[in-house]
Design a protein around this motif. Structure first.
Motif, PDB file in Angstrom:
ATOM      1  N   TYR A  85       0.843  -1.188   0.000  1.00 14.23           N
ATOM      2  CA  TYR A  85       0.000   0.000   0.000  1.00 14.23           C
ATOM      3  C   TYR A  85       0.882   1.243   0.000  1.00 14.23           C
ATOM      4  O   TYR A  85       1.909   1.272   0.692  1.00 14.23           O
ATOM      5  N   ILE A  86       0.466   2.234  -0.738  1.00 19.76           N
ATOM      6  CA  ILE A  86       1.072   3.552  -0.641  1.00 19.76           C
ATOM      7  C   ILE A  86       0.161   4.371   0.258  1.00 19.76           C
ATOM      8  O   ILE A  86      -1.046   4.446   0.033  1.00 19.76           O
ATOM      9  N   GLU A  87       0.750   4.939   1.277  1.00 21.92           N
ATOM     10  CA  GLU A  87       0.000   5.671   2.301  1.00 21.92           C
ATOM     11  C   GLU A  87       0.494   7.109   2.403  1.00 21.92           C
ATOM     12  O   GLU A  87       1.685   7.375   2.242  1.00 21.92           O
ATOM     13  N   ARG A  88      -0.416   8.012   2.677  1.00 21.27           N
ATOM     14  CA  ARG A  88      -0.099   9.386   3.071  1.00 21.27           C
ATOM     15  C   ARG A  88       0.833  10.117   2.104  1.00 21.27           C
ATOM     16  O   ARG A  88       1.693  10.885   2.549  1.00 21.27           O
ATOM     17  N   LEU A  89       0.680   9.896   0.811  1.00 22.36           N
ATOM     18  CA  LEU A  89       1.449  10.677  -0.163  1.00 22.36           C
ATOM     19  C   LEU A  89       0.980  12.124  -0.041  1.00 22.36           C
ATOM     20  O   LEU A  89      -0.199  12.423  -0.247  1.00 22.36           O
ATOM     21  N   ALA A  90       1.881  13.003   0.334  1.00 18.27           N
ATOM     22  CA  ALA A  90       1.495  14.379   0.625  1.00 18.27           C
ATOM     23  C   ALA A  90       2.600  15.347   0.222  1.00 18.27           C
ATOM     24  O   ALA A  90       3.782  15.051   0.396  1.00 18.27           O
ATOM     25  N   VAL A  91       2.170  16.499  -0.298  1.00 17.26           N
ATOM     26  CA  VAL A  91       3.086  17.590  -0.621  1.00 17.26           C
ATOM     27  C   VAL A  91       2.466  18.868  -0.052  1.00 17.26           C
ATOM     28  O   VAL A  91       1.268  19.116  -0.246  1.00 17.26           O
ATOM     29  N   LEU A  92       3.280  19.647   0.638  1.00 16.75           N
ATOM     30  CA  LEU A  92       2.779  20.900   1.186  1.00 16.75           C
ATOM     31  C   LEU A  92       2.178  21.758   0.074  1.00 16.75           C
ATOM     32  O   LEU A  92       2.736  21.815  -1.031  1.00 16.75           O
ATOM     33  N   PRO A  93       1.065  22.425   0.338  1.00 20.99           N
ATOM     34  CA  PRO A  93       0.420  23.237  -0.697  1.00 20.99           C
ATOM     35  C   PRO A  93       1.367  24.237  -1.361  1.00 20.99           C
ATOM     36  O   PRO A  93       1.294  24.448  -2.578  1.00 20.99           O
ATOM     37  N   SER A  94       2.272  24.812  -0.606  1.00 25.11           N
ATOM     38  CA  SER A  94       3.201  25.806  -1.171  1.00 25.11           C
ATOM     39  C   SER A  94       4.237  25.199  -2.111  1.00 25.11           C
ATOM     40  O   SER A  94       4.943  25.926  -2.808  1.00 25.11           O
ATOM     41  N   HIS A  95       4.324  23.884  -2.154  1.00 29.13           N
ATOM     42  CA  HIS A  95       5.313  23.211  -3.009  1.00 29.13           C
ATOM     43  C   HIS A  95       4.672  22.309  -4.064  1.00 29.13           C
ATOM     44  O   HIS A  95       5.376  21.552  -4.741  1.00 29.13           O
ATOM     45  N   ARG A  96       3.362  22.377  -4.203  1.00 25.03           N
ATOM     46  CA  ARG A  96       2.680  21.542  -5.193  1.00 25.03           C
ATOM     47  C   ARG A  96       2.957  22.049  -6.604  1.00 25.03           C
ATOM     48  O   ARG A  96       3.331  23.194  -6.813  1.00 25.03           O
ATOM     49  N   HIS A  97       2.742  21.149  -7.560  1.00 26.97           N
ATOM     50  CA  HIS A  97       2.908  21.447  -8.992  1.00 26.97           C
ATOM     51  C   HIS A  97       4.368  21.719  -9.347  1.00 26.97           C
ATOM     52  O   HIS A  97       4.652  22.433 -10.302  1.00 26.97           O
ATOM     53  N   ASN A  98       5.268  21.126  -8.581  1.00 24.52           N
ATOM     54  CA  ASN A  98       6.701  21.224  -8.848  1.00 24.52           C
ATOM     55  C   ASN A  98       7.326  19.843  -9.020  1.00 24.52           C
ATOM     56  O   ASN A  98       8.512  19.684  -8.816  1.00 24.52           O
ATOM     57  N   ASP A  99       6.507  18.829  -9.325  1.00 26.67           N
ATOM     58  CA  ASP A  99       6.974  17.472  -9.611  1.00 26.67           C
ATOM     59  C   ASP A  99       7.361  16.666  -8.363  1.00 26.67           C
ATOM     60  O   ASP A  99       7.843  15.552  -8.481  1.00 26.67           O
ATOM     61  N   ILE A 100       7.130  17.219  -7.186  1.00 28.61           N
ATOM     62  CA  ILE A 100       7.520  16.520  -5.957  1.00 28.61           C
ATOM     63  C   ILE A 100       6.638  15.296  -5.730  1.00 28.61           C
ATOM     64  O   ILE A 100       7.126  14.239  -5.332  1.00 28.61           O
ATOM     65  N   GLY A 101       5.340  15.412  -5.990  1.00 28.03           N
ATOM     66  CA  GLY A 101       4.439  14.272  -5.831  1.00 28.03           C
ATOM     67  C   GLY A 101       4.850  13.105  -6.713  1.00 28.03           C
ATOM     68  O   GLY A 101       4.869  11.956  -6.281  1.00 28.03           O
ATOM     69  N   ARG A 102       5.207  13.406  -7.969  1.00 27.82           N
ATOM     70  CA  ARG A 102       5.652  12.348  -8.875  1.00 27.82           C
ATOM     71  C   ARG A 102       6.938  11.710  -8.350  1.00 27.82           C
ATOM     72  O   ARG A 102       7.086  10.487  -8.381  1.00 27.82           O
ATOM     73  N   GLN A 103       7.849  12.515  -7.854  1.00 33.32           N
ATOM     74  CA  GLN A 103       9.101  11.979  -7.325  1.00 33.32           C
ATOM     75  C   GLN A 103       8.859  11.090  -6.108  1.00 33.32           C
ATOM     76  O   GLN A 103       9.499  10.038  -5.958  1.00 33.32           O
TER      77      GLN A 103
END
Length: 169
Positions: A85-103
């Motif tokens: 399971y992948i759990e709690r994938l999260a990126v701070l709102p101020s850092h979203r849309h910078n490819d961090i979620g994909r990484q």
């Protein structure tokens, strides 16, 4: 430059908790979730529950830019052999849309592959169509949608056969 590393349980728990809560709070606000109607939502996570997750074999990884923790993801063995399971994938709102979620997702998938995982499962708010489309981009497919009487939303369960569409992540 983003670096992703396993959490240091002695030093990173407070920041991990804050990143999870702050990241999921935007979703809670968007879907009208509160601690009363969705107490298990990560926006309302308590330290004892986070520690219990770690005791239940969720391995957390944090994304940092310089010394700032900006995101996280958890990997947990499933009940069936080869399932994770992948759990709690999260990126701070101020850092979203910078490819961090994909990484973070890529890091989790690679970790699962290292563990010889065959199936990756996630659960999301079914009504969160943007997030659902994001996961579909990386080869996840809806396998079930369930209504739980204690939740004010339906839950979408998605799976990806580990390695299938791996080039998309």
């Amino acid at each position: 430059m983003v670096s992703i590393k396993p959490i240091d349980v002695e030093h990173d728990l407070d920041r991990l908790l804050l990143v999870i809560k702050e990241s999921f709070l935007t979703v809670a606000d968007e879907f009208g979730l509160s601690e009363e109607n969705a107490p298990t939502n990560p926006a309302f996570l308590k330290m004892d529950s986070l520690k219990k997750s770690i005791m239940d074999n969720v391995d957390f990884y944090i994304a940092k830019i310089e010394n700032e923790v900006v995101g996280c993801v958890g990997v947990q063995p499933g009940k069936a052999a080869g399932e994770y399971y992948i759990e709690r994938l999260a990126v701070l709102p101020s850092h979203r849309h910078n490819d961090i979620g994909r990484q973070l997702l890529e890091h989790a998938v690679n970790e699962i592959k290292t563990r010889k995982g065959e199936v990756i499962s996630i659960g999301i708010i079914n009504e969160n169509t943007i997030l659902k489309q994001w996961y579909k981009k990386f080869g996840f497919e809806t396998c079930d949608v369930k209504v739980f009487s204690h939740l004010p939303f339906t839950v979408c369960f998605m799976k990806n056969l580990c390695g299938q569409n791996a080039s998309k992540v």
